[in-house]
Scaffold this motif. Structure first.
Motif, PDB file in Angstrom:
ATOM      1  N   HIS A 100      19.818 -36.071  17.071  1.00 27.69           N
ATOM      2  CA  HIS A 100      20.131 -35.729  15.727  1.00 27.69           C
ATOM      3  C   HIS A 100      19.078 -36.443  14.993  1.00 27.69           C
ATOM      4  O   HIS A 100      17.252 -37.195  15.967  1.00 27.69           O
ATOM      5  CB  HIS A 100      21.310 -35.999  14.907  1.00 27.69           C
ATOM      6  CG  HIS A 100      21.427 -37.525  15.005  1.00 27.69           C
ATOM      7  ND1 HIS A 100      21.416 -38.184  15.852  1.00 27.69           N
ATOM      8  CD2 HIS A 100      21.035 -38.298  13.292  1.00 27.69           C
ATOM      9  CE1 HIS A 100      21.406 -39.642  15.357  1.00 27.69           C
ATOM     10  NE2 HIS A 100      21.754 -39.736  13.896  1.00 27.69           N
ATOM     11  N   HIS A 102      17.527 -38.099  11.996  1.00 28.25           N
ATOM     12  CA  HIS A 102      17.656 -39.392  11.901  1.00 28.25           C
ATOM     13  C   HIS A 102      16.266 -40.504  11.893  1.00 28.25           C
ATOM     14  O   HIS A 102      16.193 -40.159  13.310  1.00 28.25           O
ATOM     15  CB  HIS A 102      18.482 -40.184  11.271  1.00 28.25           C
ATOM     16  CG  HIS A 102      19.775 -39.015  10.412  1.00 28.25           C
ATOM     17  ND1 HIS A 102      21.243 -39.958  10.937  1.00 28.25           N
ATOM     18  CD2 HIS A 102      19.222 -38.887   9.782  1.00 28.25           C
ATOM     19  CE1 HIS A 102      21.614 -39.068   9.689  1.00 28.25           C
ATOM     20  NE2 HIS A 102      20.717 -38.636   9.069  1.00 28.25           N
ATOM     21  N   HIS A 180      27.548 -35.115  11.948  1.00 27.85           N
ATOM     22  CA  HIS A 180      27.639 -36.323  11.360  1.00 27.85           C
ATOM     23  C   HIS A 180      26.210 -35.561  10.644  1.00 27.85           C
ATOM     24  O   HIS A 180      25.517 -36.353   9.275  1.00 27.85           O
ATOM     25  CB  HIS A 180      26.855 -37.319  12.383  1.00 27.85           C
ATOM     26  CG  HIS A 180      25.489 -38.003  11.948  1.00 27.85           C
ATOM     27  ND1 HIS A 180      26.239 -39.803  10.949  1.00 27.85           N
ATOM     28  CD2 HIS A 180      24.992 -38.404  12.001  1.00 27.85           C
ATOM     29  CE1 HIS A 180      24.708 -40.109  10.762  1.00 27.85           C
ATOM     30  NE2 HIS A 180      24.080 -39.554  11.452  1.00 27.85           N
ATOM     31  N   ASP A 199      25.191 -40.620  17.228  1.00 30.69           N
ATOM     32  CA  ASP A 199      26.063 -41.069  15.935  1.00 30.69           C
ATOM     33  C   ASP A 199      26.585 -40.011  15.538  1.00 30.69           C
ATOM     34  O   ASP A 199      27.695 -40.716  14.552  1.00 30.69           O
ATOM     35  CB  ASP A 199      25.430 -41.025  14.392  1.00 30.69           C
ATOM     36  CG  ASP A 199      24.403 -41.877  14.424  1.00 30.69           C
ATOM     37  OD1 ASP A 199      23.993 -43.084  15.144  1.00 30.69           O
ATOM     38  OD2 ASP A 199      23.281 -42.702  13.459  1.00 30.69           O
TER      39      ASP A 199
HETATM   40 ZN    ZN Z   1      22.559 -40.867  12.134  1.00 30.96          ZN
END
Ligand code: ZN
Length: 318
Positions: A100, A102, A180, A199
């Motif tokens: 993802h 992040h 998430h 996550d």
């Molecule tokens: Zn994350």
């Protein structure tokens, strides 16, 4: 609080310092020179690397190396060195798959790209890296995300799934549309019986649901239920943060999410406000999940906002 959780929190804050303008002034970057990369053999030719930030999975073999997630840019050289130290191959990291967008999972994209790795991620990961925006829980967690530089952007993107055929294995990334974030992929290593859940599964207490980046609690629960139904019972699970786990750990996490959501939903149905739910300590039975970053109160706020956001989306659905 355990050292692991503290370390994770520091890495989460490092993500803030690197990627989130608002918090940059307030947070101090960790001393990267002190970070050590710990390598654990998970199964067959799959390894887990821990330093700061999200866990890295690595398939290391005769064709070269594929890694899942890449922590932070200042650690890229150490990560490369740790992979070399395995003395399995001299071939490079050919592919990086991001679970993802992040910063504690994609922070190393630039140095790995510059070193010749091909970055792969779901469409929404590239979109969010490119545009920047806000990460948060629709309440007191709110972080501005700066647009990433071009070299950080995945070169190959996919909608639903992609398979990388390397080291005798069909390494498959599968997108789950709303957990998430809205760009989550879970990565399967079927021959080695390993899965990296990004996550979508964590061992560090209550999870951060990034509602501002398309995250959703029911979507998250649904994704995990779908995944565990198709996995062998003895599969080894690499979480986004925390130690190598098994399906029972994932089931426990799903149960916590379902039960806590249920408890908050009941309160909302009774017309209770967020403040009232906080005062009544509605999440008290799950207090052992309270973390240094996502405390019971922050998680309660997240569940509360998630319920209303879901209702809003539903009301506006054509
Ligand atoms: Zn994350």
């Amino acid at each position: 609080m355990s050292k692991k959780i503290r370390t994770w929190m520091i890495s989460a804050l490092a993500g803030v310092a690197l990627f989130y303008v608002q918090a940059a002034a307030a947070q101090q970057e960790p001393d990267w020179s002190k970070v050590q990369i710990k390598t654990t053999k998970v199964s067959g030719n799959i390894y887990m690397l821990e330093g700061q930030g999200g866990n890295i999975a690595a398939s290391v073999g005769e064709d070269g190396i594929v890694i899942v997630d890449d922590q932070f840019a200042p650690l890229a050289e150490k990560i490369q060195a740790a992979l070399k130290d395995l003395k399995i191959t001299d071939k490079p990291v050919r592919f990086v798959i991001n679970t993802h967008y992040h910063g504690d999972h994609t922070g190393g994209n630039v140095p790995f790209n510059n070193a010749g790795s091909t970055l792969i991620a779901q469409d929404n990961v590239r979109k969010r890296l490119e545009s920047g925006g806000t990460a948060g829980n629709g309440g007191s967690i709110k972080m501005d995300v700066k647009p990433a530089e071009k070299a950080a952007l995945p070169i190959i993107t996919f909608g639903h799934d992609v398979t990388v055929h390397l080291n005798g294995e069909d390494i498959r990334a599968l997108h789950f549309p709303s957990g998430h974030t809205d760009g989550d992929s879970i990565i399967f290593f079927p021959k080695n019986n390993v899965v990296h859940m990004g996550d979508d599964f964590l061992r560090i207490g209550f999870p951060f649901v990034d509602l501002d980046s398309g995250g959703n609690v029911l979507g998250w629960i649904g994704a995990l239920e779908e995944v565990i139904a198709r996995l062998p019972p003895d599969v080894k699970v690499i979480p986004g943060h925390g130690p190598v786990s098994n399906l029972d750990d994932v089931r426990e996490f799903i149960k916590m999410m379902k039960d806590t959501r249920g408890a908050v939903a009941r309160g909302v149905q009774q017309g209770k406000s967020l403040d009232q739910l906080k005062r009544e300590k509605v999440l008290e039975p799950w207090s052992n999940w309270s973390g240094e970053w996502i405390t019971s109160d922050l998680y309660l706020e997240t569940l509360y906002n998630d319920l209303f956001r879901g209702a809003e989306t539903f009301a506006h659905r054509p």
